[in-house]
Each structure stands twice: as structure tokens, then as C-alpha cells.
Design an enzyme around this catalytic site. Structure first.
Site, mmCIF file in Angstrom:
data_model
loop_
_atom_site.group_PDB
_atom_site.id
_atom_site.type_symbol
_atom_site.label_atom_id
_atom_site.label_comp_id
_atom_site.label_asym_id
_atom_site.label_seq_id
_atom_site.Cartn_x
_atom_site.Cartn_y
_atom_site.Cartn_z
ATOM 1 N N GLY A 108 0.828 -1.195 0.000
ATOM 2 C CA GLY A 108 0.000 0.000 0.000
ATOM 3 C C GLY A 108 0.862 1.244 0.000
ATOM 4 O O GLY A 108 0.577 2.214 -0.693
ATOM 5 N N ALA A 109 1.950 1.203 0.768
ATOM 6 C CA ALA A 109 2.897 2.312 0.830
ATOM 7 C C ALA A 109 4.123 1.854 1.612
ATOM 8 O O ALA A 109 4.116 0.794 2.230
ATOM 9 C CB ALA A 109 2.268 3.540 1.500
ATOM 10 N N HIS B 128 -0.726 6.792 8.345
ATOM 11 C CA HIS B 128 0.084 5.655 8.789
ATOM 12 C C HIS B 128 1.560 5.879 8.470
ATOM 13 O O HIS B 128 2.430 5.698 9.326
ATOM 14 C CB HIS B 128 -0.427 4.384 8.099
ATOM 15 C CG HIS B 128 0.263 3.138 8.529
ATOM 16 N ND1 HIS B 128 -0.311 2.228 9.390
ATOM 17 C CD2 HIS B 128 1.481 2.626 8.223
ATOM 18 C CE1 HIS B 128 0.521 1.225 9.596
ATOM 19 N NE2 HIS B 128 1.626 1.437 8.896
ATOM 20 N N GLU B 129 1.843 6.276 7.242
ATOM 21 C CA GLU B 129 3.243 6.418 6.818
ATOM 22 C C GLU B 129 3.925 7.595 7.507
ATOM 23 O O GLU B 129 5.114 7.526 7.833
ATOM 24 C CB GLU B 129 3.317 6.571 5.298
ATOM 25 C CG GLU B 129 2.685 5.425 4.512
ATOM 26 C CD GLU B 129 3.160 4.057 4.958
ATOM 27 O OE1 GLU B 129 4.321 3.916 5.385
ATOM 28 O OE2 GLU B 129 2.363 3.110 4.892
ATOM 29 N N HIS C 234 5.076 6.687 10.899
ATOM 30 C CA HIS C 234 6.321 5.909 10.856
ATOM 31 C C HIS C 234 7.562 6.796 10.902
ATOM 32 O O HIS C 234 8.636 6.316 11.284
ATOM 33 C CB HIS C 234 6.380 5.098 9.566
ATOM 34 C CG HIS C 234 5.805 3.729 9.676
ATOM 35 N ND1 HIS C 234 6.145 2.852 10.679
ATOM 36 C CD2 HIS C 234 4.911 3.073 8.885
ATOM 37 C CE1 HIS C 234 5.482 1.717 10.505
ATOM 38 N NE2 HIS C 234 4.726 1.823 9.435
ATOM 39 N N GLU D 246 7.352 3.592 4.146
ATOM 40 C CA GLU D 246 7.695 4.786 4.914
ATOM 41 C C GLU D 246 9.128 5.262 4.776
ATOM 42 O O GLU D 246 9.651 5.889 5.704
ATOM 43 C CB GLU D 246 7.403 4.524 6.394
ATOM 44 C CG GLU D 246 8.274 3.454 7.059
ATOM 45 C CD GLU D 246 7.693 2.064 7.034
ATOM 46 O OE1 GLU D 246 8.131 1.213 7.836
ATOM 47 O OE2 GLU D 246 6.803 1.819 6.204
ATOM 48 N N ASN D 247 9.803 5.019 3.678
ATOM 49 C CA ASN D 247 11.190 5.468 3.520
ATOM 50 C C ASN D 247 11.328 6.889 4.053
ATOM 51 O O ASN D 247 10.549 7.781 3.707
ATOM 52 C CB ASN D 247 11.582 5.445 2.040
ATOM 53 C CG ASN D 247 11.152 4.181 1.337
ATOM 54 O OD1 ASN D 247 11.552 3.087 1.691
ATOM 55 N ND2 ASN D 247 10.309 4.340 0.321
ATOM 56 N N GLU E 122 4.732 -1.127 13.296
ATOM 57 C CA GLU E 122 3.461 -1.198 12.589
ATOM 58 C C GLU E 122 2.251 -1.044 13.496
ATOM 59 O O GLU E 122 1.259 -0.440 13.097
ATOM 60 C CB GLU E 122 3.383 -2.517 11.810
ATOM 61 C CG GLU E 122 4.494 -2.699 10.780
ATOM 62 C CD GLU E 122 4.503 -1.602 9.713
ATOM 63 O OE1 GLU E 122 3.545 -0.823 9.631
ATOM 64 O OE2 GLU E 122 5.491 -1.545 8.962
#
Length: 1038
Positions: free
Chosen positions: A432-433, A467-468, A471, A435-436, A490
Site C-alpha cells: 500500500g505504501a 500511517h506512513e 512511521h 515509509e522510507n 506497525e
């Protein structure tokens, strides 16, 4: 990372993350339907190979469910018949229609005996083969080099001239730690390859004669080593491919405290899967093929792009340079500081050295053609990148990311540490994605929304962004030490995505999604194949499997429970801030978190946070709290809620349970809820004798299920019948989920379940209706897959009777409320799936208007899936829908078209879709898990998909890593609705045959366990269920 694709109905279980990942081939041309009014191209014909593909189980369906005979040549058809739980009537082959497209020539039944000479030669050959096999078997350690067979050793041979690899464990030794990486990469799109140059500065922590790090599929052409201020010299590289490790050995110790540099030159192919440094392509709006390269390094794939210490605890700084052709651009974690023209015509983009130390899985770089939309937020440049033709779909993401960044800066009391924050929509992306740090990558469907997008579509995008961004603190700033504590990343990010959106964008009604997610997490955690939130992992497959609902949803759920049990609204936040500040830039484990929260001052009567929460993180499962009442005494007893597929005894697990409860005198406001801590096997509390009923787990903030006993359930049932609004909608949904769960456990009869649902015709709120529909649809599908047609018909009438009035009240026009959209889509999708005539006619009408307008007439976003699914039941409309899918430009709508296409009952169309998803040309391979899960909803589709999986397993695990969320989803989709011994035997036979290709997976054990549980539930409930449904004429009720 967000492994979940949030756009499908299953996503009620979760948003993003469970990671889905190809062979990236050219996508179809993109044409704006509003600008092109010409007739749609003709439906693409099936290739001959695709027509020939004929799964074993599906052939049965093509022939008409047993209308033909079964002979020795048709063992596969007989197998399918057993799989369906049906028997075939034997007929002579003469009765078979000669016009059958599947007619086969009868194989010869006899052959001439072999000559004596042939017999002797064959026997001699078999003896030689047997002898060689025995030699190989009894000499497993022999490398057959000039040195002969080595003595047993705990070290591993790398197979190169008998040289022993100096390390024999999955995790790297701790004697060397990287300090910094200087990376230069040159992608070559003409040859789909790249070259790399890596300079790794390291510190020696303990005396050692070896350096061991990771490398996967990299051809190292040169390696030099420099110790301290000494000269660099070439060194030999040893490689052990099974663990993707390389090593340098030294004759003398490297001393603790010394610094050293390892420099490596290498070449590699760009990955054709969705991990490492992988290639991708798409077709732009004028029909030109555009190529790009992107990265996906979590969890174990940075080693595919550069040699590195590819474990979370080996944090370092990174400086990245990318050599590219002038027509491309490059992005990385940090801002670009300069661009230099090289002698070979390439441009070199140099990016700033990272200000913070980070784990290798967070490094990222992209080379391609993207266009940004940017704004400055608190001195941080926030940008959303898309392919140029989708730039006008970036505004919502930019606005949402900006608001959330400001919220997190304030909430965590720690400012985001980098100078920029990029969010990039990748045309071909499995998760979905991801988080770099500073360069977050997304599926286009989870980042880009158009101006006409529905609120429900915006909810998906906002949820993944929240969410990202969470992170960037939980996971990036403070990182788990090892994948066993993945939940620290997570679970926290999942919890924060819901908590933040309730504050920043309350109009998105994110609470409904959070509640449904907690229910689904409990469903998985009730299985014996589940695992503790914090659990040991020792293989790559086990690492991949940690990305599941336990790490994400259960992790978030226990944080919600803890927060709800703490006094005041700031205690939890204070503990989180202390944790982040204490361990900023470091790695942690679960105990570090609980210790930080324990150190925050709380009232003496509250249990020790560390002691309480360890019971929730170090053992699998959750408690069943049983209520018994005698006068004013209420006794609560806890036990492990474990769905058993055999006669194994219950575990002795105990939890510290913060039990909240309300009663009939006060049940709606938060002030009504009282708290009782159950930390032993049983405990007693007092209530006034005048109390008529108790409802435990107020608004379902706790991670446990409650059994009220016959009297307690009866009182709650009566209360709902008299006035269902006496409880919050969350509590009503909680009762529905709990009683269905208890039915699976065998603690209540299914008649009691249906009795509680008698109030449902009066229900109007989203969460209880959706939970009831989901549970009833699960039962319907189980009956349907067993071909219990009589019961299927009765179940259909029951659902339409109880929800029909609410279904008929739904509109087909634009709706702004997210909650009402969720309710409407659930009701109408069920109605149309069950063939309710008014629903079907309305959906067909909507589709005709859409087609006649060349796609310019909008179908409300929450209704697109149901409209496209109904259209796909017509062969002609299916072809039209496929053509529209190929030319669609809006990603969310395109995904719903694909779900519609996969809802077809037409055999050739199902086969074509599965094959096309595997090839990746028309249907991107990233969407194959979605296609399979949707196809499996139907009777025929489930059998075709299961055979497809068996036939193509090797190709599937080439595209999706063994253990990945994509593989988990594929296995679950294909097997979760099987419930017969024949199903179980076939699934067990296939999955056990996979060996190292998947038989050891937790998801495999979950699949087998689920089938056994379905089987036991059916055996226990089918007779009474049969009697109950036939005792009433639901058609007359309507």
C-alpha cells in the site's frame, strides 16, 4: 510499511499494509474517455494458450456439474467432484456429447512387451542410478573438491573450491558496525541493469577476523579494504547465497576500536519483482512507454541494491549519488545538493548526507519522470510526486500530509528531523505504501484522488498517509532492534493513523474502520496458528510473515486498550513522548516501550503497565471473559479464547484484563463506563440488584470477547428488541461479533445468534449492520461452497428479510457522509450479490448511463464496485468493462473496474483474468492477489483460482516473496471458505508438497486450521441450522 491495499471490501480488516508486490510490463494506453467519443475497441481475444488452460476442478463446472460420466481418463474431474462434496452418476461414454469442446481421444490401452535386451539395459541403468543416489545420500557434507569431504563443522561451505564461509547464522555477527555508506548507482534502462559503487565506513566493536554483511544477486567485480590510515588493498569476497551473505576473512584480528573501510564495485540486473531496485513501466497519455526504477527495501531487500548490513539495528548515515540520462530525474531520502554532467553523457545527481542514522530498509531512490506539487510546512518542503498526467490528482494528498505533519510535530513534541518530505505515487507498486525516511512511496490508488473522488476514497488515502507519516517517528526515528518486534513500528503507526485522523479529519468517520479492523484482528488471533505480538523469527520467510494483522491490528488494538485504561487523556501521550525522546536514533525492544510508559506517574490503583502489557505481547491469543451473576455479585472468569480444530486442551494463558462495563441505568456516555481489572483466573465485582443487564467492553476498546451466559444474552437480546439505541453502535456491533465468535467456539447455538439478530430490521447505524452482514455473508459463502443449495436459498431469503427495508431505502445518488457511504455500499453489494431484483436493475441502469456517456457521467465512488460487478455478469458488458478498464486514467475507479471484472461467473473470462494477472501486461501483476480474492467469492471462481494457484505456484513465489502478505492473501482467499474433508485433503496434499517453497509458512497452517474449523462448525450446526431456517417462510415475511 502499509502492506494492505485499502480499497477493497476486505479492507474493513485493515488499511494498507500487509504488503502486496512483478514482472512489470507495459500497461495499456491511457485515453481520456471524456475527450475520445469514438467507439470502444473490440474485446481482446484470448490467446490460444489461454483458451487451452483448463484447471482440473473447473472442468467439472464447464461440463455442467456432473452431467457427464467419469472414467479412468477423467480422474481430475472426479477429484473436482469430491472437492465439491458431490457424487457423479456413472454413464457410458457413448452418452457424452460429441460436440463437447473438452472431448479427448481415448488413450491406447495396451502396448507390446519389451525385448529381453531392453529389459537388461533398463535394469542396469536403474542399478547405477540407485547406487549414485545412495552415495549422495550418505555423503551430504561432501563438496567434491580436491580437498575431499570436509569434517563436520558449524561453518558453511560456499561451494567455491571448498572454502568455508566464516558464519553460520541467519543474523549477522555484532563485531562490526557500519558508520556510513557512500553509494553511487547507475541504472541502465536499455539493458534493465545497473552498476554500483559502495564505500562502507565501519567500526570494529570486538576483535574479529571476519566482516560479514549482506548481498543478494549482486556481481561484485572488485573489493578493497582499508584499515585505519593504512593503504587500501584488494580482498577476496566469499559468498553464501542461501543466506544472502558475503564475507571478508583476515589472517589477523581486527582490533576493537579500529575503523575500517570496505569498497565494493558491482553490477546487477534491475529486479523484475516488487523488491530491491526494480524496474517498472507505464504508458503515458499519448501512448508512449515510460520506464522508471524504484526501490522497496523492507524487510530484506536493500541487499539487492547495494552490499550492506541489512538488519534494522545496523543504523548508519547514507550519501547517495545517482547517474542518469538527462531525460530522467532522480529522488532520494535527502534533498539534491548538486547535478554534474559526466563525460559519458549522463548526469549525476548528488544528494545530501542523511542528517540522522537510519536502517538500510529505509533507504530509497527513484529514477523516472515525475512532477511535484509542493508547499512549505513548518520549514519543511512537503511534495507529492506523480507521473505528469496525474498531477491534478495530488492536491488532496498534499493538503492531508501537511495537516498531519503539523499534528505529529505537536503531538510527539519532536519536530520532523529532515529538510523535506516527499510522497511519490509509483505506477507499479505492491505494498500500500512504504515509509522510507523523507521519500515515502505509495501505490497510486493510496495517494492520488481526483477532484470528484468520494469521501470514502479520500478516507483510504488519508488513512495510508497518516500511517506512513506516523512511521517517521515510530520506525524511523526509533526502530525495533529486530523483526520479532515489528509491531513497535506497525502497531504504533496503525494506532496513530486512526487516532490522528479522528482529530485532524473527523469528517472521515475513521472510527468505524478502526472498530472493524479490531474485529478482524481478533478473528485471526483466535486461531492456534496465530503468534505472539512479539515473537522470535529466524528465517527470511518468518520475517515476511510478521507483516500480518497481529503486528498491525492487534498491536494497534492493545495500544487503544492501554490508553483507554489509563486515567486522564494525557498519560499515554506522556509515556510515548518519553519513549521517543529517550530512544531517539536508537533501536528498541518491547520492554523498552513498557518501561517508558511505566515510568510515567499514574495512580497507585492502576496495575503496573509493564506487567500488564507483557501479558498481551508475549503470548498469542486473547481472553474470553465469562460473566455469571447471582444477586449483586458478578463473577468474571477468564480463559484463552481458542478456536480448536481438534481436541487439544486449552492453554493456561492469563492476561491482565482492563474490563470496562456499563448497565441499563447508564450505558451511552463515557462517564457511564466503570473499570475492573481482572488479573487472575476469576474476580468478583458488585452491582445493584436492580440492574437488569450488564454490557462489558464498553465501545469495544478492549481486546477480549465476552460470554454473558444464557440469562445475560437473553437480557441483552430483550434490551435490543425494546430499544436498540440503549447501547452505542460500537457496543451493538461488539455484541454481534462476540456472539458469532462464540458460535464458532461452540459456546452458543446458531439459533441464539439468529435470535440476537431479530432486532436488525430496526437497525440504522453502519457498524452493527456491516458486522452482521459480514458474518451472515461468511455463513452464506460456506453453504454455497458446499453446494447446500436448499440452505443457500433460505439463507438468502433470511438476509433479504432482515435487511430488505434498509436496502430499499438506499439512494443511488451522491452521498457526502462517509458513514452513510460505508452503510450503503455494504447493503447494496449484498443485495445485488444475492440477486435482489431492484438492486440489479438499478446497477444495470447506472452502468448503461456510464457507458452511453463515454465515462463522463459519474457513478458515486462507493457504488462503483457494485455497479461494475453487476455489469460483469453479462458477457457483453464484461467485454465493455474490460475495454474501459484498459483506457481508464483514474486509479481508484480502475481498481473497482478490476474487482467488477473478477466478479464474473463466466468460465473463459475467469481463466483469462487469472492468466492476464500472472502475465502482467493488461492486468498489472501487483493486482493479482486482488483478482484472486475477488474471483474466489464465486462458486466456480473459487475452484478455478485454487487450481490456478496449484498450477502456477512457482511463478507466484517468483513474483511475490514466500511469506509475503501477497502470498498470505492468495492462500487465504482460495481456501478460507472450504469446509469438507475433500477440500481439506486436497489442500493439505498440495501445501505439504511445497516443502521449502512454502509448506513451512504460518499462513499454510492457518489455511488448514481454518478448513478444519469450518468443517467442525458445519458438522455441529448444519442439522439445527437446517431446521431453524426451514421453520419460517421468509418470503412471506417480505
Amino acid at each position: 510499511m502499509d502492506p494492505f491495499d485499502s480499497n477493497n471490501s476486505e479492507r474493513a480488516s485493515l488499511p494498507r499494509n500487509m504488503i502486496e508486490n512483478s514482472m512489470f510490463e507495459e500497461e495499456p494506453d491511457i485515453v481520456d474517455l471524456a475527450k475520445d467519443s469514438t467507439a470502444y475497441p473490440t474485446f481482446p481475444t484470448l490467446d490460444p494458450d489461454e483458451v487451452v488452460y483448463e484447471p482440473r476442478s473447473s472442468r467439472l463446472l464447464v461440463r455442467g456439474l456432473g452431467e457427464n460420466d467419469v472414467d479412468d481418463d477423467e480422474e481430475d474431474c472426479e477429484s473436482s467432484a469430491r472437492l465439491l462434496g458431490m457424487s457423479f452418476m456413472n454413464r457410458s461414454s457413448a452418452q457424452r456429447s460429441n460436440s463437447s469442446p473438452y472431448a479427448r481421444q481415448t488413450a491406447p490401452r495396451s502396448c507390446s512387451p519389451p525385448s529381453a535386451r531392453t529389459t537388461v539395459v533398463c535394469v542396469l541403468f536403474l542399478v547405477i542410478v540407485a547406487s549414485m543416489t545412495m552415495v549422495l545420500y550418505f555423503l551430504p557434507g561432501c563438496t567434491f573438491t580436491k580437498k575431499g569431504c570436509p569434517k563436520p563443522d558449524n561453518k558453511t561451505s560456499n561451494g567455491t573450491d571448498g572454502e568455508l564461509f566464516p558464519w553460520a547464522q541467519f543474523q549477522l555477527p555484532r563485531s562490526i558496525s557500519p558508520l556510513s555508506y557512500d553509494l553511487t548507482l547507475s541504472p541502465d534502462f536499455d539493458n534493465m541493469a545497473f552498476t554500483g559503487h559502495a564505500v562502507i565506513n565501519m567500526s570494529v566493536l570486538h576483535n574479529t577476523k571476519r566482516i560479514v554483511l549482506h548481498s543478494a544477486n549482486l556481481n561484485i567485480t572488485k573489493a578493497t579494504f582499508k584499515l585505519g590510515d593504512g593503504d587500501a588493498s584488494e580482498v577476496a569476497i566469499l559468498e553464501y547465497k542461501p543466506r544472502q551473505q558475503i564475507a571478508v576473512k583476515f589472517s589477523e584480528d581486527l582490533k576493537a576500536g579500529q575503523n575500517c573501510v570496505l569498497t565494493l564495485d558491482y553490477t546487477a540486473d534491475l529486479s523484475h519483482a516488487y523488491n530491491g531496485f526494480y524496474n517498472s513501466s507505464y504508458t503515458d497519455e499519448v501512448g508512449h512507454k515510460r520506464v522508471l526504477a524504484a526501490t522497496q527495501f523492507e524487510p530484506l531487500y536493500a541487499r539487492m541494491a547495494f552490499p550492506c548490513f541489512d538488519e534494522p539495528s545496523f543504523k548508519a548515515t547514507f550519501k547517495v549519488k545517482i547517474n542518469r540520462k538527462p531525460e530522467y530525474m532522480a529522488l532520494s531520502n535527502m534533498p539534491k545538493v548538486k547535478t554534474t554532467s559526466l563525460a559519458n553523457g549522463l548526469m549525476q545527481d548528488e544528494f545530501a548526507k542523511t542528517k540522522v542514522k537510519m536502517s538500510t530498509y529505509l533507504v530509497a531512490f527513484i529514477v523516472g519522470n515525475f512532477t511535484p506539487t509542493s508547499k512549505n510546512v513548518s520549514d519543511i518542503l512537503v511534495s507529492v510526486y506523480s507521473v505528469p498526467e496525474k498531477k491534478n490528482h495530488t492536491d488532496y494528498a498534499l493538503d492531508t500530509a501537511s495537516k498531519l505533519l503539523e499534528f505529529y510535530n505537536d503531538f510527539f513534541d519532536i519536530k520532523y528531523p529532515l529538510q523535506k518530505l516527499d510522497l511519490v505515487g509509483i505506477p507499479d507498486f505492491l505494498a500500500g505504501a512504504m515509509e522510507n525516511w523523507g521519500l515515502i512511496t505509495f501505490r497510486e490508488t493510496t495517494l492520488l484522488v481526483g477532484t470528484k473522488s468520494s469521501p470514502l476514497e479520500k478516507q483510504v488515502v488519508a488513512s495510508v498517509i497518516a500511517h506512513e507519516l506516523a512511521h517517521q517517528w515510530f520506525g524511523n526515528l526509533v526502530t525495533m532492534s529486530w523483526w520479532s518486534d515489528l509491531w513497535l513500528n506497525e502497531g504504533f503507526a496503525t494506532y496513530m493513523q486512526y487516532m490522528s485522523l479522528q482529530t485532524v479529519l473527523p469528517q472521515l468517520d475513521i472510527g468505524n474502520l478502526f472498530l472493524a479492523m479490531r474485529f478482524r484482528a481478533m478473528d485471526k488471533d483466535a486461531l492456534n496458528s496465530s503468534h505472539a505480538v512479539s515473537t522470535e523469527v529466524n528465517t527470511a520467510e518468518q520475517v515476511e510473515e510478521m507483516f500480518d494483522s497481529v503486528s498491525y491490528e492487534k498491536g494497534a488494538s492493545i495500544l487503544l486498550m492501554l490508553n483507554a485504561s489509563l486515567p486522564g487523556d494525557q498519560q499515554f501521550r506522556k509515556g510515548i513522548i518519553q519513549y521517543l525522546k529517550q530512544f531517539s536514533g536508537l533501536n528498541t525492544d518491547t520492554d523498552d516501550l513498557w518501561n517508558s510508559l511505566t515510568e510515567v506517574e499514574v495512580p497507585n490503583q492502576h496495575p503496573n503497565v509493564s506487567e500488564m502489557m507483557r501479558s498481551w505481547t508475549y503470548q498469542k491469543g486473547f481472553p474470553l471473559v465469562t460473566v455469571s451473576r447471582k444477586g449483586d455479585q458478578v463473577t468474571l472468569t477468564q480463559e484463552h479464547f481458542l478456536l480448536k480444530s481438534d481436541n487439544t486442551s486449552h492453554s493456561s494463558s492469563m492476561w491482565t484484563v482492563p474490563v470496562t462495563y456499563v448497565n441499563d441505568s447508564c450505558s451511552l456516555s463515557p462517564e457511564c463506563a466503570q473499570l475492573f481489572t481482572l488479573s487472575t483466573k476469576s474476580g468478583t465485582l458488585k452491582v445493584p440488584e436492580s440492574v437488569k443487564w450488564l454490557k462489558l467492553n464498553y465501545r469495544n476498546t478492549g481486546f477480549y470477547i465476552v460470554d454473558y451466559g444464557d440469562e445475560g444474552w437473553g437480557a441483552l437480546r430483550d434490551a435490543l428488541s425494546n430499544n436498540f439505541e440503549v447501547l452505542t453502535q460500537e457496543d451493538r456491533a461488539s455484541l454481534i461479533h462476540n456472539i458469532f465468535s462464540l458460535s464458532k467456539l461452540g459456546r452458543v447455538s446458531f439459533r441464539q445468534v439468529l435470535s440476537l439478530l431479530n432486532y436488525m430490521p430496526n437497525e440504522t447505524e453502519t457498524t452493527p449492520v456491516r458486522e452482521a452482514l459480514l458474518q451472515l455473508n461468511n455463513v452464506y459463502h460456506l453453504l454455497h461452497k458446499r453446494y447446500e443449495q436448499g440452505l443457500v436459498t433460505r439463507m438468502k431469503l433470511y438476509i433479504l428479510n432482515h435487511f430488505g427495508a434498509l436496502m430499499e431505502n438506499q439512494t443511488w445518488t451522491k452521498e457526502e457522509s462517509v458513514s452513510k457511504q460505508e452503510l450503503r455500499s455494504a447493503l447494496l453489494e449484498t443485495a445485488c450479490y444475492l440477486g435482489e431484483e431492484k438492486c440489479m436493475q438499478q446497477a444495470k441502469k447506472q452502468f448503461k448511463k456510464y457507458v452511453d456517456s463515454n465515462g463522463t457521467t459519474q457513478i458515486p465512488g462507493d457504488l462503483q464496485r457494485v455497479v461494475f460487478s453487476v455489469a460483469a455478469q453479462s458477457v457483453d458488458d464484461w467485454g465493455t468493462l474490460l475495454t474501459m478498464y484498459q483506457y481508464a486514467t483514474y486509479d481508484s475507479e480502475k481498481e473497482k473496474m478490476l474487482q467488477g471484472l473478477a466478479s464474473t461467473q463466466d468460465t473463459p473470462s475467469i481463466i483469462w483474468l487469472l492468466s492476464a494477472g500472472l502475465k502482467g501486461n493488461i492486468i498489472p501483476t501487483q493486482e493479482l492477489p486482488l483478482v484472486i480474492s475477488t474471483v474466489c467469492r464465486s462458486f466456480a471462481g473459487n475452484l478455478f483460482a485454487w487450481d490456478f494457484i496449484q498450477e502456477n505456484w512457482n511463478q507466484l513465489i517468483e513474483k511475490f516473496p514466500v511469506g509475503s502478505f501477497a502470498i498470505q492473501r492468495i492462500i487465504k482467499s482460495a481456501t478460507s471458505q472450504f469446509s469438507t474433508q475433500s477440500h481439506l485433503n486436497q489442500v493439505q496434499s498440495f501445501l505439504s508438497s511445497l516443502k521449502e517453497r512454502g509448506s513451512q509458512l504460518r499462513s499454510v497452517q492457518e489455511a488448514l486450521e481454518t478448513i478444519r474449523l469450518n468443517q467442525r462448525w458445519m458438522e455441529r450446526n448444519l442439522p439445527s441450522f437446517h431446521k431453524w431456517l426451514r421453520s419460517r417462510d421468509f418470503s412471506q415475511d417480505r
